[in-house]
Each structure stands twice: as structure tokens, then as C-alpha cells.
Design an enzyme around this catalytic site. Sequence first.
Site: not given
Length: 1008
Positions: A541, A735-736, A741, A846, A850
Amino acid sequence: MASTLRQGLSAPVAAPRVLSNNVQAPVAPVPKSRGKGCVLARRTVSGPARIIPAPLRVAAPESPAAQGVVEVYVDNSSDANYTVITVQAANKPGLLTSITALFRDLGVDVGKAVVDGDEVKINDTFYVRTLTGGKLSEDKAADAVRSLEVLLRSKPSSTDVSRPKFEAQGQGQSGKARLYTLMDTYMKNDVLSIQEDIVNHVEYTLARSRVNFDNFEAYQATSLSLRDRLIERWNDTQTWFKEKDPKRVYYLSMEFLMGRSLLNTLYNLDIKEAYLEALAELGYDLETLAELERDAALGNGGLGRLAACFLDSMATLNLPAWGYGIRYQYGMFRQTIQNGFQHEQPDYWLTFGNPWEIERLIVQYPIKFYGHVSVVNEEGRQLFRWNAGETVTAVAYDNPIPGFGTRNCINLRLWAAKPAKEFDLEAFNTGDYVAAILSKQRAETLSSVLYPDDRTYEGKELRLKQQHFFVSATIQDCVRRYRDAHPNDWDIFPNKVAFQLNDTHPTIAVAELMRVLMDEHKMGWTKSWEICTKVFAFTNHTVLPEALERWPVALIEKLLPRHMQIIYDVNWRFLQQVRNKYGDDWERISRMSIIEEGANGEKFVRMAYLAVVASHSVNGVAAIHSEIIKDTIFKDFYDLWPGKFQNKTNGVTQRRWLAFCNPPLRNLITKRLGNDDWILHLDNLKGLRAYADDPAFQAEWREVKHAAKIKAAALIQRLTGVKVNTSAMFDIQVKRIHEYKRQLLNVMGIIYRYDQIKKMSRDQRKDVVPRVCIIGGKAAPGYEMAKRIIKLVCAVGDKINGDPDVGDLLKLIFLPDYNVSSAEVLIPASELSQHISTAGTEASGTSNMKFTMNGSLIIGTLDGANVEIAEEIGDDNIFIFGAKAHEVPRLRTERRNYRTDDRFNHVVSMIRSGYFGWEDYFSPVMDAITTGGDYYLMANDFPAYIDMQTKVDATYRDQAKWTRMSIMGTAGSGKFSTDRTIAEYAHDIWHAEPCAVPQPGSSGNGSS
């Protein structure tokens, strides 16, 4: 057909009374089996009912029911205390419970029953009397005959759903038939039956008054009534798997971010409307009760949410699969924001119990730690014996996972740590009270918290102990299950078992299975390794080398001495294979070694390398990610085993993440497509493309989105106190929190937007597209830079939200404690979602899937699954910017000479100058993107990001164009269902076939 009333032969014989088919007799309501091997007691005006005791087995005459005849015999003389009524008729689901309920409603007490017959016919005898203790009068007996005749001739109730019939499992045929008769139908789902179940749980499970219970007790009772229905399916599914003996899949993951279960279960069982009505009539609101459920705190981010989606699809696709993980007592942590700073608090999600789980105290295994290894000789063979220094017990907690549109219900088995020795009485009696409970506390710490802070040696040790704890229990459980079915045949183990390692966390399972096979089952190395390499598959991952797990050799030697021996042996044999292929290429051998030797002489075990070496399949989770790992972190292994690597693009379950969390959009899509088949076949959404330009459909689409925004605005105000404008664009990044990110890029863009608005005249501000910017996510407790970024977001938000010059033109919200439940509100409301990681750093993502399913447009880089989303929905329906993955290495080397954009420099200077306060605290954040090398290329991508945001504004002004793009996004999201992903895993990696439980009323002997 005739029903005959006869007196006993020793009494004067009365003329038989043949009842006409036109006789109208009242039929009592049919009760429902509680699934506990007894009949549900119904409250009637005649007084309390009694339970049928275990029957006496007697011979019965051949029944005429096989020829379609219904006969009822009444004998009032052969027994001194009871009237004996014998019933012969064709069998049908729920008949036994229906007959006994009819007697109760007639005011007849059943003292005992003798049940005979089979699945085709019944020949049952009931010993009955009045509620006062006497035999039935002739008129009372005649009433019973008339009512029984109508009942026996009637068709099965629409609420009587028969359960499948299975082959005997260690029982005689008569015992099996008896048990099946008692529980031959599923629990009823009509409103009255649901209400009875709920109230029964209030009184008998929760021990509360059925006429006075609060909302939380109503939630608990409702959940328990649903769990009863899940247990029926769960038991049938596991029995079916045991009979058919398919290849089983075991999904090992440290995280399962399940979210709430109440509404998801109601939707999957397709009984939400019945429960909604049942609760409303009792005076309770289903949505209110659902809000009382705590999110199951078993994960952090995408990894755990993916695992949860996988379980949903495994169940829906009827795969014989189980998930395995840890039952964390406090989960990740509950995030609170105080003065803009993240604070971590225990998430007490289990404080009031978990009504969905089933504690399996009889399923427990010893888990060993520390100690030493000795060598012994048995039957002329050298065996290794691990003499553990500490042992804890793993206890199983099962969580049923229902499929959608199927009777299959699979399992998530979570392990809780308990002490092997609950209480040291000797220490207590000698006055050492602390030592008396120390072992209990030390054991339970193992399953207390997800991802303990590993900046200390003790934290690292606890993490490794957690990993071994859950994989050791899992391996022992799976081996035990296999040996129950195949006691002495290890050759077909790989044909019956598949282990999927979800990232590197469960990799120690490789050494554990080797230990179990060699040390406990006395198998040789060669055979054991052959089995291991056929049963394990590994999902990677990450693309970041620093994210690949490494454990100090010294730590493993201390904690798991036998496993370290096995890892050394695996590595030695593997490196011999490398030498045979490449010769004495010591540089390559050093790069590929499972054991890494650091510059200071410290040795580490590369867990990802161990997983690659031991697995028959290694997969990435997006097309670009799978190519990157073959070119970078696993290049040498790909060169050696090119056939071992493949791609399996992630997905999400469209049920929770579209159909269930966004009912208005679900209804609109179903209305337009003409059916709801898309809930199982997501590719059907492509039919929406034909309506993307339809003005009427676009108007309905916007209405659905606005309703979702109103709901999200209420959540925001409740959690933060900030009231937002629902007419503004909702721009969301949840998100985290991590540097790659790039939440920092987002907040810097917001600062630039804010500065531009401040410089505008009043007339110029009329042309501004209003935005509500929402950022949410947790920073790991030890990740200082991420925590500083959260503080920066909060500081900027405080400045903007309190500025009257800006008003509703711009708001910035940091949403605390982001979890699955808040995602289910925010994602349907989003109009723009940000997925802006540096290209080549995000494995898949992911949340982008969504958001796209729910009609949110994406602004993002060509990273992770964004690449495939753009391919599926069309480049003109997504806002892509920034450097490409293949350009990133070169840009990093050139970064120090890069001439940064003036807009970027201005934003940096605003932060450094203290415009938002805390300039010293934010200084390391600014240093990292300026003088610190800017590893994630903030400066490089900032100009393109700002320019693309300008394009976003221009597109949003054209609502017809924006809505068309939104519809096209949803229409193109069919590929991103975990149903597709899991089908690919099953076919290409696990080689597992569906094993569907027979549909109601069918025989368990049919094909699966």
C-alpha cells in the site's frame, strides 16, 4: 379432505363430525421462532403460555398427509390428565410453532408434545388441557379442530421464510429433524414481529421495563434484534461452508474501519422500512437511534476502510471468506481540537458494550513471547522447542458481516488479549496487591490501542507484540479449522486456504505458520516452505521507501526468538537463490537481503521483503502504483519474479458509500435508470450519461446536492459552532494528515484566495464564487509536522471566519475527529474534493472514488487512482494539475535552483510574518518547503494549483456545465466498486469460488 373428531375407543363412540370446507374458524396470529430452540411466548387474554418440553418419542401410524389428507384426532380418555390431539398433515415452514401458538390463543395449555414425521409430512401428538387444568370439553375440542383445519389447509404465511436444510453434523437423523422443525423458518420481518423482538430484548436482555426505556436502550434493543437475524444467516452460512468444504480466504489486517452498523445492516437485509415503521409506532425515531451508535474504532484511514469495503463485497459475492484483526479497546484515538491543537484522547467506543459482536469464550489460543529456543530429539528427528517467557490468551469476538441481495453472512473475527493467568492469588495473599493484577494489565495492553506511538523502544515492542498476537491467534485458528475437516492431509492445505496480507503489518504470519508446521506438526522445512509460498499473498500500500516496515533484529530476537531463527533461514535460502541467478553480485544481494545491515552495525528485518519472498502474488492497488513499485522499491524482486507482480485497483462498496449514505441520490438514479440493479452492478450507472444534458434531470440533481449540503452544514455547526452558507461551493479535503497528501498546499491556496478577496473592491467581490472549505483528518500522535499543519489550518480558519470583510465569501473549517459517520454526511454534500498528493506518492486513495460516485468533482494530481478515474469519467470532467510522477525525481534534484512563484512567496511571507499568529510554531513548516528541500514539491505545483482553482471558479459559475460534469463523474464510476476488485482477487490470486447459501426453501444438498 376431511378432519375427523373421535372419542377414545373405551368410551361410547360418538358419530364422527365431518367439517365442511366452508367452515369459517378464527385463525390465531402465527408466532415467530426466537431461534433459541423454543417457542416465543405471546401475551394473550387467556393468560401466560407455556413452553413445550422435550418430547417423548413414540411410534406413529403412517400418515395420510402424504396423499394430501388433513386429519385431526381427539382422544379424551386414554390419558388421565390430558386431552390427546393428533395432527396428520403436509409439512410447511413454521408449522409446529404455528400449531402451538394457535392452542395458546384458544386458551389451551400444551403440557407436552410428541413430534414425528419428516420434511414432507407431520404426525404430531399434543397433550393439552384447559388453563384451569381440566380436559377439553367436546365444544372446546371442536373449536380446536376447526381452527387446526383452517391452519393446516392454509398456505405458508408470506412472513414465513424457510431456512435451508443441511446434512447432519454429528447428529442422528431423528435429532436433526427435531432441531430443524423447531427452527425451520427465519425470524419474521413484519412490523409486529419486529416490535415484539425489540421489546423482548428490552425486558429480557437489558432487564429494563418494556413500558419505559430511553433512546439508548431502544438503540441497544434494536441492534440486538437485528443481530438475532444476522446470527441466523451467520450460522447457516458457516454450516454451508463446512458441508461444501470450499477453499477459504482469510484476510489479515491490522485495521478494519467499519463505521456504524445499524443502518448498514438494515439496508443490507432490506428491512429498513419495516424497522422504521416498527420503531415509529413504539415512539422512537430510527435516525435518532442510529446517531447513538459509536463508530467501531478499529482503524485510522484508507487501509482500514478498504478492508471494511472488502468484507462487504466478499459477503455480497458469496465468497467463503473471513476477516481477522484486533479488537482494540480504545481504537486509534478520539481527536479533539483545543486552541487549534490536536489532542488525543482514548476512544471509549466499548464503554457501553457492542451489541453487534459475539463473544466466543470457547475460542481462545495461547500466544507466546520472549523466552528461549531449545533443541530436542524426537523419534530420531531434531525439533525446536520455544520455551516462552510470557504467555497471553487470545479470545475471539465475532462480528457478522451480511451481504447484499444474498443470504450469505460472513465473519470478522477480532482478537482480544486476556491474561493466561487471570489473578495471582499467591502474590495477593502475601500483600503484593499490585503484582497480583500486573499480568492482567500487561496482557490487556496488547489489544488496547491501535498503532501505539513507536518513537520509543517500548512503543516499537508493543507494536510488534500486537502484530504477532493477532497473526498467531489467526494462524492457530485457521490451522485448527482445516484439521477439523482434513485431519491427516497437509497436501491439500494450499487448495483449501488462502491468506491475504493487507500491507506489511501481518507479515510475521509467514514465520508463525512455518513455526506451527515445523515445531507443532513436525513437518520438514521443504514441505513447510512449499505450503507457505502457496498460501500467502501480499498487498502493498505504499510507494515510499521510508514507509516500509523494518524491525530491529535485536527486538525480534528478544520478543520472538524462534521466529528470528526462521527468518534467518528463509533469508539464507533466498540469497542462495539470488546467487544462483546473478552470481556473486554482492551489491544486489545486499539490496535484496531480508536482513538489512545499517551503517552503525545495527541489523533490521525488512518485513516487506519477507512478504514478497514468501508470497505467490504481490499486488499494488492502482495501475500507476503497481508500475511504480516494480520500478522502485521492489525492482530487484520484479526482475527476479516478474510473474509474481500484478495490479488490483482498489474500490469502495457502492452500497454504504452511495446507496445507503445518500438515499436522495439513490432514489433519483433508480428513478432515471428504471431499476436499482446498479446497487449490485455499478457499471449500470453509465446509463446516466444519456441524461447528463437534460435540464430537468440536472435540476433534480442540484436539488439532491443542496439537500445534502444542508445536512452537512448542520453537522459542521454542531461540531465547530460555525454557521456556513449552503449556497456556497462545498470544497472538501478529508483524509489522514500527512505531508505527501499536501493539506498544506490546500491551506496555502486558501490563504491566497483570502488575500485576493481582501484586496478586492466591494463591486469586485460580487463576482467571487463563495466557498466553504472543509479539511479533516487525524495526525499520528508522533507526527509533529502533521500536527503543526493542523494548527495552521485552525489559525487561518479563525482569521478568515472572523473577518467581516469576507463574510460568507470564504469559510475554512477544520472538522474534528473525522470518521466514517462524518464522511457519510460530508461526501454526499461535496461539490469539489481535493486529492492533491505529490504525483507518485499516493498508492491509490479510495476517498476520491467515494466523492466521484456522489457527484463531486475532483481537483487533483495524476497520482494513485486519480489516473484511472480520469480515464473512466473523461479528462474534461476532472481538474488535473501539477507535475507527473516520472518528472518528480528530476524536479527534486533541481528544486534548490527552482525560481519560486511570487504568489507562493507572498503566502509564505504572510505565515512567517505572524499574520495568522504562531509564527515561531509555523517556522519549521515553512522551512520544510523553502530551505528544507521541499521534498513534496509544494513550490513547483503551487502556480498550477492556483491557476486550476481559477478554472474551477469559472466552471462553477456555469451551473449547467458543472452539473453535467458531476453527472458524468457518477456515471463513470462503475469500475471503482470493490465488487469488481474482490472478483479479481478471487479469480487471479486466491482461486476461490463463490459458495452461496441455498435460497429459502431449497435443500442444502443443491449445488453452490
